[in-house]
Design a protein around this motif. Structure first.
Motif, short mmCIF file in Angstrom:
data_model
loop_
_atom_site.label_atom_id
_atom_site.label_comp_id
_atom_site.label_asym_id
_atom_site.label_seq_id
_atom_site.Cartn_x
_atom_site.Cartn_y
_atom_site.Cartn_z
N THR A 62 0.83 -1.21 0.00
CA THR A 62 0.00 0.00 0.00
C THR A 62 0.86 1.25 0.00
O THR A 62 0.61 2.22 -0.73
CB THR A 62 -0.93 0.01 1.23
OG1 THR A 62 -1.78 -1.14 1.18
CG2 THR A 62 -1.78 1.27 1.26
N VAL A 63 1.91 1.24 0.83
CA VAL A 63 2.82 2.39 0.88
C VAL A 63 3.53 2.57 -0.46
O VAL A 63 3.65 3.68 -0.98
CB VAL A 63 3.84 2.22 2.03
CG1 VAL A 63 4.85 3.36 2.01
CG2 VAL A 63 3.11 2.18 3.37
N ALA A 64 4.02 1.45 -1.04
CA ALA A 64 4.70 1.52 -2.33
C ALA A 64 3.77 2.08 -3.41
O ALA A 64 4.18 2.90 -4.24
CB ALA A 64 5.21 0.14 -2.73
N TRP A 65 2.51 1.64 -3.40
CA TRP A 65 1.54 2.16 -4.36
C TRP A 65 1.41 3.67 -4.23
O TRP A 65 1.41 4.39 -5.24
CB TRP A 65 0.17 1.50 -4.13
CG TRP A 65 -0.86 1.89 -5.15
CD1 TRP A 65 -1.20 1.21 -6.28
CD2 TRP A 65 -1.67 3.08 -5.14
NE1 TRP A 65 -2.18 1.89 -6.97
CE2 TRP A 65 -2.48 3.05 -6.30
CE3 TRP A 65 -1.78 4.16 -4.27
CZ2 TRP A 65 -3.39 4.05 -6.61
CZ3 TRP A 65 -2.69 5.17 -4.58
CH2 TRP A 65 -3.49 5.10 -5.73
N ALA A 66 1.29 4.15 -2.99
CA ALA A 66 1.09 5.59 -2.77
C ALA A 66 2.32 6.39 -3.16
O ALA A 66 2.22 7.49 -3.71
CB ALA A 66 0.73 5.84 -1.31
N VAL A 67 3.51 5.86 -2.88
CA VAL A 67 4.74 6.57 -3.23
C VAL A 67 4.85 6.75 -4.74
O VAL A 67 5.21 7.82 -5.24
CB VAL A 67 5.97 5.82 -2.68
CG1 VAL A 67 7.26 6.39 -3.26
CG2 VAL A 67 6.00 5.92 -1.15
N ILE A 68 4.54 5.68 -5.49
CA ILE A 68 4.61 5.78 -6.95
C ILE A 68 3.54 6.74 -7.47
O ILE A 68 3.81 7.62 -8.29
CB ILE A 68 4.46 4.40 -7.60
CG1 ILE A 68 5.62 3.49 -7.21
CG2 ILE A 68 4.39 4.52 -9.14
CD1 ILE A 68 5.44 2.03 -7.64
N ALA A 69 2.31 6.55 -7.00
CA ALA A 69 1.18 7.30 -7.53
C ALA A 69 1.27 8.78 -7.22
O ALA A 69 0.88 9.62 -8.04
CB ALA A 69 -0.13 6.75 -6.97
N LEU A 70 1.80 9.13 -6.05
CA LEU A 70 1.73 10.52 -5.61
C LEU A 70 3.04 11.28 -5.85
O LEU A 70 3.17 11.94 -6.88
CB LEU A 70 1.27 10.56 -4.15
CG LEU A 70 -0.12 9.93 -3.90
CD1 LEU A 70 -0.45 9.91 -2.42
CD2 LEU A 70 -1.19 10.65 -4.68
N PRO A 71 4.04 11.22 -4.98
CA PRO A 71 5.21 12.08 -5.23
C PRO A 71 6.04 11.70 -6.44
O PRO A 71 6.55 12.57 -7.15
CB PRO A 71 6.03 11.94 -3.93
CG PRO A 71 5.56 10.70 -3.29
CD PRO A 71 4.13 10.52 -3.68
N LEU A 72 6.18 10.38 -6.72
CA LEU A 72 7.06 9.99 -7.82
C LEU A 72 6.54 10.48 -9.17
O LEU A 72 7.27 11.13 -9.94
CB LEU A 72 7.24 8.47 -7.85
CG LEU A 72 8.15 7.94 -8.95
CD1 LEU A 72 9.57 8.49 -8.82
CD2 LEU A 72 8.17 6.41 -8.96
N VAL A 73 5.28 10.19 -9.47
CA VAL A 73 4.72 10.59 -10.77
C VAL A 73 4.64 12.10 -10.89
O VAL A 73 4.84 12.66 -11.98
CB VAL A 73 3.34 9.94 -10.97
CG1 VAL A 73 2.63 10.52 -12.19
CG2 VAL A 73 3.49 8.43 -11.12
N ALA A 74 4.37 12.79 -9.77
CA ALA A 74 4.26 14.26 -9.81
C ALA A 74 5.55 14.93 -10.27
O ALA A 74 5.52 16.03 -10.81
CB ALA A 74 3.87 14.79 -8.42
#
Length: 209
Positions: A62-74
């Motif tokens: 869940t944390v990995a999903w959020a890291v990719i979806a939010l700060p990384l892609v931004a």
């Protein structure tokens, strides 16, 4: 956000394969970040299949999903667009990149200081993290990602921006109506559009730069 672990896994493998094909066609180093974007999106779908199998919760997937979806892609998208853009377009692309960096910093801070939780909601997964000024962060996120594509002065990237903008709007409407989320379908379409963009990229004397 696909409708089952199997759908996410299949989408992730397919999108990742498109990413491999995109990277294989890279002739200019500065095109590599954008060419690798389908690899990131594919990995993201595969991570979500693990979230499904875990029944949601607050685990590492869940944390990995959020890291990719939010700060990384931004940051990844506007930085990749700036790298691939022509010199005359780069000055205006500093604006969405700066917005992406600020937005990513705020999102990363939220993920470090507050738990993120996934919840199975029928045929969708809901992700929950407490954000200060969420409307402002969503606006910054879209300006950084979709906005950078739309002002890139590249027809192929403009098409990708239109597709991603339409995808974001569609997924928001479906989520509000509690229907099946179809973001993975738009990620797949975007990845195919990225492959088409890579095929049309010229090979010139600056290919090694």
């Amino acid at each position: 956000m696909c409708w089952s672990a199997t759908a996410d896994l299949a989408a992730g493998v397919g999108i990742g394969a498109v990413g491999v094909a995109c990277v294989a066609r890279v002739r200019r180093v500065r095109d590599l970040p954008l060419a690798a974007l389908p690899l990131v999106l594919g990995a993201h779908q595969i991570v979500e299949s693990v979230v499904w199998d875990s029944g949601g919760g607050t685990g590492p997937a869940t944390v990995a999903w959020a890291v990719i979806a939010l700060p990384l892609v931004a940051v990844w998208v506007p930085a990749g667009v700036m790298c691939a853009a022509s010199p005359h377009a780069r000055r205006r692309l500093t604006v969405p990149l700066a917005i992406g960096l600020v937005t990513a910093a705020a999102l990363a801070y939220a993920l470090v200081t507050r738990p993120v939780r996934a919840e199975v909601r029928g045929h969708t997964l809901g992700y929950f993290v407490h954000l200060n000024h969420p409307e402002l962060l969503v606006a910054g996120y879209l300006l950084a990602t979709v906005g950078s594509l739309l002002v890139s002065a590249d027809r192929g990237l403009l098409l990708l921006g239109v597709l991603m903008g339409a995808g974001a709007l569609n997924c928001w409407v479906l989520w509000e109506l509690e229907f099946v989320s179809t973001w993975c379908a738009f990620a797949a379409v975007g990845s195919v559009a990225m492959f088409g963009w890579m095929r049309r990229r010229p090979v010139g004397p600056d290919a090694a730069r």
